[in-house]
Design a protein around this motif. Sequence first.
Motif, short mmCIF file in Angstrom:
data_model
loop_
_atom_site.label_atom_id
_atom_site.label_comp_id
_atom_site.label_asym_id
_atom_site.label_seq_id
_atom_site.Cartn_x
_atom_site.Cartn_y
_atom_site.Cartn_z
N LEU A 146 0.83 -1.21 0.00
CA LEU A 146 0.00 0.00 0.00
C LEU A 146 0.86 1.26 0.00
O LEU A 146 0.58 2.24 -0.70
N ILE A 147 1.94 1.24 0.79
CA ILE A 147 2.84 2.39 0.85
C ILE A 147 3.48 2.63 -0.52
O ILE A 147 3.56 3.78 -1.00
N ALA A 148 3.95 1.57 -1.15
CA ALA A 148 4.59 1.71 -2.46
C ALA A 148 3.61 2.22 -3.50
O ALA A 148 3.96 3.07 -4.34
N ILE A 149 2.37 1.74 -3.47
CA ILE A 149 1.36 2.18 -4.43
C ILE A 149 1.09 3.67 -4.26
O ILE A 149 1.01 4.43 -5.24
N GLU A 150 0.94 4.11 -3.02
CA GLU A 150 0.64 5.53 -2.78
C GLU A 150 1.78 6.44 -3.24
O GLU A 150 1.55 7.55 -3.71
N LYS A 151 3.02 5.97 -3.11
CA LYS A 151 4.16 6.82 -3.43
C LYS A 151 4.54 6.78 -4.90
O LYS A 151 5.27 7.68 -5.37
N THR A 152 4.10 5.77 -5.62
CA THR A 152 4.58 5.61 -7.00
C THR A 152 3.47 5.64 -8.05
O THR A 152 3.75 5.95 -9.21
N LEU A 153 2.24 5.30 -7.69
CA LEU A 153 1.17 5.26 -8.69
C LEU A 153 0.92 6.66 -9.25
O LEU A 153 0.79 7.62 -8.48
N PRO A 154 0.87 6.82 -10.57
CA PRO A 154 0.68 8.16 -11.14
C PRO A 154 -0.62 8.82 -10.69
O PRO A 154 -0.67 10.05 -10.55
N TRP A 155 -1.66 8.02 -10.47
CA TRP A 155 -2.97 8.57 -10.09
C TRP A 155 -3.03 8.66 -8.57
O TRP A 155 -3.44 7.73 -7.88
N ARG A 156 -2.64 9.81 -8.07
CA ARG A 156 -2.49 10.00 -6.63
C ARG A 156 -3.80 9.82 -5.87
O ARG A 156 -3.86 9.12 -4.86
N ARG A 157 -4.87 10.44 -6.36
CA ARG A 157 -6.16 10.34 -5.68
C ARG A 157 -6.71 8.91 -5.72
O ARG A 157 -7.30 8.44 -4.75
N VAL A 158 -6.50 8.25 -6.83
CA VAL A 158 -6.94 6.86 -6.93
C VAL A 158 -6.23 6.01 -5.87
O VAL A 158 -6.84 5.15 -5.23
N ALA A 159 -4.94 6.27 -5.67
CA ALA A 159 -4.16 5.49 -4.69
C ALA A 159 -4.67 5.73 -3.27
O ALA A 159 -4.89 4.78 -2.51
N THR A 160 -4.86 6.99 -2.89
CA THR A 160 -5.26 7.27 -1.51
C THR A 160 -6.70 6.84 -1.24
O THR A 160 -6.99 6.26 -0.20
N TYR A 161 -7.59 7.12 -2.18
CA TYR A 161 -8.99 6.71 -1.99
C TYR A 161 -9.11 5.19 -2.02
O TYR A 161 -9.89 4.60 -1.26
N GLY A 162 -8.35 4.55 -2.88
CA GLY A 162 -8.36 3.09 -2.91
C GLY A 162 -7.85 2.49 -1.61
O GLY A 162 -8.43 1.53 -1.09
N THR A 163 -6.77 3.07 -1.08
CA THR A 163 -6.24 2.60 0.21
C THR A 163 -7.26 2.80 1.32
O THR A 163 -7.43 1.94 2.19
N ALA A 164 -7.96 3.94 1.30
CA ALA A 164 -8.98 4.20 2.32
C ALA A 164 -10.09 3.16 2.26
O ALA A 164 -10.55 2.67 3.31
N VAL A 165 -10.51 2.81 1.06
CA VAL A 165 -11.57 1.80 0.92
C VAL A 165 -11.09 0.44 1.45
O VAL A 165 -11.84 -0.27 2.14
N VAL A 166 -9.86 0.08 1.13
CA VAL A 166 -9.32 -1.21 1.60
C VAL A 166 -9.25 -1.24 3.12
O VAL A 166 -9.66 -2.22 3.76
N LEU A 167 -8.75 -0.18 3.73
CA LEU A 167 -8.64 -0.13 5.19
C LEU A 167 -10.01 -0.14 5.85
O LEU A 167 -10.22 -0.81 6.88
N LEU A 168 -10.96 0.60 5.29
CA LEU A 168 -12.31 0.62 5.85
C LEU A 168 -12.95 -0.75 5.76
O LEU A 168 -13.59 -1.21 6.73
N THR A 169 -12.76 -1.44 4.66
CA THR A 169 -13.32 -2.77 4.49
C THR A 169 -12.73 -3.75 5.50
O THR A 169 -13.45 -4.55 6.11
N LEU A 170 -11.42 -3.65 5.71
CA LEU A 170 -10.77 -4.52 6.69
C LEU A 170 -11.25 -4.22 8.11
O LEU A 170 -11.48 -5.14 8.91
N GLY A 171 -11.42 -2.93 8.42
CA GLY A 171 -11.88 -2.57 9.76
C GLY A 171 -13.27 -3.09 10.05
O GLY A 171 -13.53 -3.68 11.11
N VAL A 172 -14.19 -2.91 9.12
CA VAL A 172 -15.56 -3.41 9.30
C VAL A 172 -15.57 -4.93 9.35
O VAL A 172 -16.31 -5.54 10.13
N SER A 173 -14.74 -5.56 8.53
CA SER A 173 -14.67 -7.03 8.53
C SER A 173 -14.14 -7.56 9.85
O SER A 173 -14.58 -8.63 10.31
N LEU A 174 -13.22 -6.84 10.47
CA LEU A 174 -12.74 -7.27 11.78
C LEU A 174 -13.87 -7.26 12.80
O LEU A 174 -13.91 -8.12 13.70
N TRP A 175 -14.78 -6.32 12.69
CA TRP A 175 -15.92 -6.27 13.61
C TRP A 175 -16.95 -7.35 13.32
O TRP A 175 -17.46 -7.99 14.24
#
Length: 276
Positions: free
Chosen positions: A222-251
């Motif tokens: 995730l860190i590498a994608i955020e720092k290197t992917l040309p589409w910056r917003r896509v990287a951060t919003y995509g990471t946010a969705v992944v983290l949110l999904t994992l958090g809800v799934s943990l519950w």
Amino acid sequence: MSAPAPARPTPDRGLAPAFAAVRARLGLVAVLFALAGVGWWWTARQMRGMDEGPWTGPGALGWFVGVWVVMMAAMMFPSVAPTVALYSRMTRQRSPLSPLLFTGGYLVTWTGAGLVAFALVTTVDRVTGDVLAWDRAGRWVAGATLVVAAVYELTPLKDVCLGKCRSPLGFLLGSWRDGRWGALRMGARHGAWCVGCCWALMASLFALGVMSVVWMAFVAGLIAIEKTLPWRRVATYGTAVVLLTLGVSLWLAPHGIPALTVPGDGLVEEMEPMGS
């Protein structure tokens, strides 16, 4: 009899310094990637069988610091390599020591962040006892940590810190210091921006299992994608969705998360044959 004309520089001779600089930068990047590979190999050996799921204990301070530094080298060197290579090209001191000092300063900052994380985890453990145990609040706190990390991905502070990490030239021009001490300071400052960018992702690693090589690789990706992917917003919003999904799934459904070690599962499996 006329004097002989002066010899003209050959194209190969004129391009030699440029080729030498390119080889030096590629060599430096190769060294950093090689060190990262060694770090992954060493960390995998040290962590074998130690993953106890969310909020796995960090162990003794000396052991944790050693593992943490190697972890940071393994996870961060690939993404910081372009900055180090550009610094090596820009510095007046054509010495391998300067980029090494820059990298060392970067690791010093991340070591300080690791010490802060160790202090927080051990303090919570001593003050509240086993409150972070899975069958108490651990599951819910882990999920909340991932949700907070997801929200942080969308904050202005994250955006500023990520911008510094994604723009090596801008960072170097705005923070330039001469000399070896300057190299160390610049590396430490770049590490501070990186900590500001990635602290929530590292907190997510603790919430998922800091002794898990799988989750370590996941967060590093995730860190590498955020720092290197040309589409910056896509990287951060995509990471946010992944983290949110994992958090809800943990519950709601922790057993549905691949590679997650759910504390107590092994004990249940061992007890079932005895009761059958």
